[in-house]
Structure formats: structure tokens, C-alpha cells
Design a protein around this motif. Structure first.
Motif, PDB file in Angstrom:
ATOM      1  N   UNK A  30      33.516  -6.474 -13.956  1.00 11.39           N
ATOM      2  CA  UNK A  30      33.492  -6.231 -15.397  1.00 11.39           C
ATOM      3  C   UNK A  30      34.043  -4.842 -15.692  1.00 11.39           C
ATOM      4  N   UNK A  31      34.515  -4.651 -16.911  1.00 10.76           N
ATOM      5  CA  UNK A  31      35.112  -3.362 -17.290  1.00 10.76           C
ATOM      6  C   UNK A  31      34.082  -2.342 -17.758  1.00 10.76           C
ATOM      7  N   UNK A  32      33.268  -2.714 -18.714  1.00  7.17           N
ATOM      8  CA  UNK A  32      32.370  -1.751 -19.352  1.00  7.17           C
ATOM      9  C   UNK A  32      31.029  -1.634 -18.636  1.00  7.17           C
ATOM     10  N   UNK A  33      31.069  -1.119 -17.417  1.00 11.40           N
ATOM     11  CA  UNK A  33      29.847  -0.902 -16.633  1.00 11.40           C
ATOM     12  C   UNK A  33      29.933   0.447 -15.927  1.00 11.40           C
ATOM     13  N   UNK A  34      28.768   0.971 -15.551  1.00 10.39           N
ATOM     14  CA  UNK A  34      28.695   2.146 -14.688  1.00 10.39           C
ATOM     15  C   UNK A  34      28.603   1.623 -13.256  1.00 10.39           C
ATOM     16  N   UNK A  35      29.411   2.155 -12.363  1.00  5.22           N
ATOM     17  CA  UNK A  35      29.396   1.625 -10.999  1.00  5.22           C
ATOM     18  C   UNK A  35      29.767   2.665  -9.957  1.00  5.22           C
ATOM     19  N   UNK A  36      29.254   2.417  -8.746  1.00  7.82           N
ATOM     20  CA  UNK A  36      29.631   3.186  -7.558  1.00  7.82           C
ATOM     21  C   UNK A  36      29.895   2.165  -6.461  1.00  7.82           C
ATOM     22  N   UNK A  37      31.060   2.214  -5.877  1.00  5.45           N
ATOM     23  CA  UNK A  37      31.387   1.244  -4.828  1.00  5.45           C
ATOM     24  C   UNK A  37      32.317   1.877  -3.812  1.00  5.45           C
ATOM     25  N   UNK A  38      32.502   1.159  -2.712  1.00  2.00           N
ATOM     26  CA  UNK A  38      33.381   1.629  -1.651  1.00  2.00           C
ATOM     27  C   UNK A  38      34.761   1.008  -1.829  1.00  2.00           C
ATOM     28  N   UNK A  84      39.401  -2.366  -0.478  1.00  2.00           N
ATOM     29  CA  UNK A  84      40.793  -2.813  -0.364  1.00  2.00           C
ATOM     30  C   UNK A  84      41.543  -1.955   0.654  1.00  2.00           C
ATOM     31  N   UNK A  85      41.448  -0.636   0.506  1.00  3.89           N
ATOM     32  CA  UNK A  85      42.128   0.236   1.464  1.00  3.89           C
ATOM     33  C   UNK A  85      41.482   0.139   2.842  1.00  3.89           C
ATOM     34  N   UNK A  86      40.173  -0.090   2.869  1.00  4.83           N
ATOM     35  CA  UNK A  86      39.485  -0.259   4.149  1.00  4.83           C
ATOM     36  C   UNK A  86      39.980  -1.491   4.880  1.00  4.83           C
ATOM     37  N   UNK A  87      40.258  -2.546   4.123  1.00  5.55           N
ATOM     38  CA  UNK A  87      40.759  -3.783   4.729  1.00  5.55           C
ATOM     39  C   UNK A  87      42.195  -3.609   5.224  1.00  5.55           C
ATOM     40  N   UNK A  88      43.004  -2.888   4.459  1.00  2.00           N
ATOM     41  CA  UNK A  88      44.371  -2.609   4.891  1.00  2.00           C
ATOM     42  C   UNK A  88      44.345  -1.910   6.250  1.00  2.00           C
ATOM     43  N   UNK A 126      36.238  -2.345  15.857  1.00  2.00           N
ATOM     44  CA  UNK A 126      36.134  -1.315  14.824  1.00  2.00           C
ATOM     45  C   UNK A 126      35.328  -1.869  13.658  1.00  2.00           C
ATOM     46  N   UNK A 127      34.809  -0.969  12.835  1.00  2.00           N
ATOM     47  CA  UNK A 127      34.042  -1.388  11.668  1.00  2.00           C
ATOM     48  C   UNK A 127      34.318  -0.411  10.530  1.00  2.00           C
ATOM     49  N   UNK A 128      34.437  -0.940   9.326  1.00  2.00           N
ATOM     50  CA  UNK A 128      34.729  -0.112   8.160  1.00  2.00           C
ATOM     51  C   UNK A 128      33.430   0.490   7.626  1.00  2.00           C
ATOM     52  N   UNK A 129      33.301   1.795   7.730  1.00  2.00           N
ATOM     53  CA  UNK A 129      32.113   2.503   7.232  1.00  2.00           C
ATOM     54  C   UNK A 129      32.158   2.538   5.707  1.00  2.00           C
ATOM     55  N   UNK A 130      31.047   2.116   5.073  1.00  2.00           N
ATOM     56  CA  UNK A 130      30.987   2.042   3.613  1.00  2.00           C
ATOM     57  C   UNK A 130      30.068   3.101   3.000  1.00  2.00           C
ATOM     58  N   UNK A 131      29.495   3.956   3.808  1.00  2.00           N
ATOM     59  CA  UNK A 131      28.689   5.095   3.363  1.00  2.00           C
ATOM     60  C   UNK A 131      27.602   4.714   2.350  1.00  2.00           C
ATOM     61  N   UNK A 169      32.779   5.222 -13.146  1.00  2.00           N
ATOM     62  CA  UNK A 169      33.223   4.286 -12.106  1.00  2.00           C
ATOM     63  C   UNK A 169      33.689   5.094 -10.903  1.00  2.00           C
ATOM     64  N   UNK A 170      32.787   5.259  -9.951  1.00  2.00           N
ATOM     65  CA  UNK A 170      33.053   6.098  -8.783  1.00  2.00           C
ATOM     66  C   UNK A 170      33.449   5.230  -7.603  1.00  2.00           C
ATOM     67  N   UNK A 171      34.516   5.609  -6.948  1.00  2.00           N
ATOM     68  CA  UNK A 171      35.003   4.885  -5.781  1.00  2.00           C
ATOM     69  C   UNK A 171      34.872   5.789  -4.559  1.00  2.00           C
ATOM     70  N   UNK A 172      34.043   5.372  -3.609  1.00  4.23           N
ATOM     71  CA  UNK A 172      33.841   6.126  -2.363  1.00  4.23           C
ATOM     72  C   UNK A 172      34.860   5.650  -1.340  1.00  4.23           C
ATOM     73  N   UNK A 173      35.585   6.577  -0.750  1.00  2.00           N
ATOM     74  CA  UNK A 173      36.578   6.185   0.254  1.00  2.00           C
ATOM     75  C   UNK A 173      35.886   5.725   1.539  1.00  2.00           C
ATOM     76  N   UNK A 174      36.423   4.659   2.118  1.00  3.50           N
ATOM     77  CA  UNK A 174      35.860   4.121   3.353  1.00  3.50           C
ATOM     78  C   UNK A 174      36.482   4.816   4.561  1.00  3.50           C
ATOM     79  N   UNK A 175      35.970   4.481   5.731  1.00  8.48           N
ATOM     80  CA  UNK A 175      36.494   5.068   6.970  1.00  8.48           C
ATOM     81  C   UNK A 175      36.440   4.021   8.071  1.00  8.48           C
ATOM     82  N   UNK A 176      37.566   3.784   8.694  1.00  8.44           N
ATOM     83  CA  UNK A 176      37.605   2.836   9.799  1.00  8.44           C
ATOM     84  C   UNK A 176      37.102   3.532  11.058  1.00  8.44           C
TER      85      UNK A 176
END
Length: 346
Positions: free
Chosen positions: A156-164, A167-171, A293-298, A328-335
Motif C-alpha cells: 500500500x502507498x499511504x502507510x508507515x513502514x520499515x522493511x529490508x 529485491x537487491x538482496x535477491x539480485x 549463503x543467506x541474506x541478512x535482513x537485520x 517509509x524506511x528501507x534497510x539495506x540487506x547483506x549477503x
């Protein structure tokens, strides 16, 4: 029988004064004489009087309690998030009320109602895998109860969110396997209802295109995150016309189901079939057949930031009741390369 808490009314009766006089004396109001104030406080101490915090909160229009609804409290990922939520909330004198939906949309809706009835000031939510509508969250705005979603967030667009940034983690995860020489890479994704599943799918496709390879949709299958569903998904991949040599799984739990099932089928793990996963659960480091390997999502950082946002919203609500900006905060992942080397996403 335990003794009932002493009330202001009882103190007033014993001193033969009004309840308002007792209340003002306990608050050192200047309209009450020193002698009366001292008598009231002395008796209150002798009777072990304690202020009715609930009544005080009611007067202030807040309870200093935030609600948290998660899919499963037993999962290591959410345990880390809870630690961050409690650490952050307690520093600002807030109490945390925890509940789990068990990945059931109906129970999630019931929990939202219960949180509302308990008069929580705000809500932190990681949605269930089956949640398909969000009216139960939208209705909270009528009661001035802000909601911050984290990890599993609605599309949804109009929400407050924090996520990892999954997409870049999967790449990175798929590119990692391609660099190891794999070409038929399967993915056991999660339910289509989860936005995180869409992010993984998009990352998988981007990785293929980035490496000038054709995307084969038959190599991407879904599961409902249960053991039986994971086994069916792996069967589908193994029956593919192309020989799948590596699999990216939705998380470390799905990897565990898929790995155990592959072993039952006589497949040699990390020889005939290699895995990359998500979440980087600590327990995988102690397993002889851990994913490559595993994608760390913090999760701690996600929980901490989500709580900070919620508390800031509650604070600004009094100063700026018509707050309209959405966080809308996006936390960078780490492989995390289980073979020894971490690869930080760029």
C-alpha cells in the motif's frame, strides 16, 4: 483475600475533608495549606496509597502502551525484533503489549480489535502471510491510533513502514550462485499475498537479466511456508525439464524443510544441490550442511527503527495533529557467505 488499594475517597473520609482537597494536597497544590498537605501525605504513606495510574493516563489521553502483532513469537527473526522494540520503548517509558497472529488473517483482525479495546497508543505490525485486506488497520485512524508496519508490509502507498531491501538482496543471492557456475537456479518463494514474495521475484528476474540470461518462469515456484508445501515446491523444481542444481529459498525455515526433504530423496546437499536463503538465522552456522549463503535482513534494526517512528508519531500527534508525511524506511540487506566471506550490498 488481598487487600484492596486505598483510594483518595477513603483518605478524605478518614481526615474529614473533601476528595478534591486530598487530591490537591498530594499534588502540592498552593491552594492547600502546609499543615493539611502534610497530614494528607502522612496518612497516605501509612495506608500505602498508590496513585491510580490508569486514571492518570485517562486524563492525559494516553496509556503509554504500544501494541505489537507478529506472525510467530517463536521465530528467531521476530525474537530479535521484539528485543529491539522493548529496548527502544522502555527507554521512553512505554510498555509493550505483544500478540501473535499465527499467520491467520482472522486472528490478526481480532487482535487489532483487542489492542484497540486495551487503548494502546499505537501499533507495530508484521502482517500474516494470509492477510489480503487491510480495513482492520485503516479503521484505527478513526481512533487516532497510528500503525507502523515492519518486515512483512502491505503493498500500500499511504502507510508507515520499515522493511529490508529484498529485491537487491535477491539480485545478490542469485548472482552469487551464477558466479559459482549454476545456470538452472530454482526459487521456492513465499505466498503471493506477501509483498516480500513480489520483491524476491523481481530480484530473481533482475539478476537473470543483469547476467544476460533468459528468465525461465518454470524455475520459480511458490509455497505457503509450511513443510508440506515446501516439499511439493521442491518436487516441482526437481521435475523440471532442466536439471536444477541450486535453489534460493524464501527463508531459513523453508531452506530447512527443503534441505531435509532433499536428503530423504538421496540428494547430496551442497554437492548435487546447493542452497541460498534469507534471514541468516544463527543456528544455521552450526549445521554441517548450512546454506552456502543467506541474506541478512537485520531484524533488530528493523524493530528499533519501527518503534522510533511510532513513538515520534505519538509525540508529534500532540504538537501537529494533522501529520500527513509517511515514513517509509528501507534497510539495506547483506549477503552473508557461509563459506567465510561477507558480501556487503552496494
Amino acid at each position: 483475600m488481598p487487600a484492596k488499594p486505598v483510594t483518595i475517597k477513603e483518605i478524605a473520609k478518614l481526615l474529614e475533608v473533601s476528595t478534591s482537597t486530598v487530591s490537591r494536597a498530594l499534588h502540592d497544590h498552593p491552594s492547600i495549606g502546609l499543615a493539611t498537605t502534610q497530614k494528607v501525605k502522612k496518612l497516605a504513606k501509612e495506608l500505602q496509597y498508590e496513585r491510580n495510574q490508569t486514571a492518570i493516563f485517562f486524563q492525559q489521553g494516553r496509556t503509554y502502551t504500544i501494541g505489537v502483532i507478529l506472525p510467530e513469537l517463536s521465530e528467531a527473526f521476530f525474537s530479535a525484533a521484539i528485543s529491539a522494540i522493548e529496548d527502544t520503548a522502555y527507554k521512553r517509558n512505554y510498555t509493550v503489549l505483544l500478540a501473535q497472529s499465527h499467520d491467520d488473517e482472522l486472528k490478526e483482525k481480532q487482535l487489532v480489535e483487542k489492542m484497540k479495546h486495551h487503548r494502546v497508543d499505537g501499533l507495530l505490525v508484521s502482517i500474516s502471510k494470509n492477510t489480503s485486506s487491510f480495513e482492520h488497520f485503516n479503521s484505527l485512524s478513526k481512533y487516532n491510533i497510528p500503525v507502523v508496519f515492519f518486515d512483512r508490509i502491505p503493498a500500500l502507498d499511504n502507510i508507515h513502514s520499515v522493511s529490508c531491501n529484498l529485491e537487491t538482496g535477491t539480485v545478490e543471492a542469485v548472482s552469487y550462485l551464477l558466479k559459482k557456475g549454476h545456470r538452472a537456479i530454482g526459487m521456492i518463494n513465499g505466498p503471493d499475498t506477501l509483498f516480500a514474495s513480489k520483491q524476491r521475484r523481481e530480484g530473481y528476474i533482475k539478476a537473470m537479466l543483469k547476467n544476460r540470461l533468459k528468465f525461465d518462469p518454470s524455475l520459480l515456484v511458490n509455497c505457503d511456508l509450511t513443510e508440506v508445501s515446501t516439499q511439493k515446491a521442491l518436487d516441482e523444481l526437481l521435475a523440471n525439464r532442466r536439471k536444477v542444481t541450486a535453489v534460493v529459498t524464501f527463508n531459513d525455515y523453508v531452506w530447512l524443510y527443503a534441505m531435509q526433504y532433499a536428503r530423504k530423496l538421496g540428494i547430496r546437499i551442497n554437492e548435487e544441490l546447493e542452497y541460498v536463503s534469507y534471514a541468516n538465522l544463527p543456528i544455521t552456522s552450526y549445521m554441517s550442511c548450512a546454506p552456502l549463503a543467506s541474506v541478512e535482513q537485520f531484524p533488530y534494526q528493523q524493530g528499533q527503527k519501527a518503534t522510533e517512528i511510532l513513538l515520534d508519531l505519538l509525540n508529534s500527534r500532540e504538537k501537529e495533529p494533522k501529520q500527513q508525511a509517511y515514513y517509509n524506511v528501507l534497510v539495506e540487506s547483506q549477503l552473508v557467505d557461509k563459506q567465510g566471506k561477507d558480501q556487503q550490498l552496494e
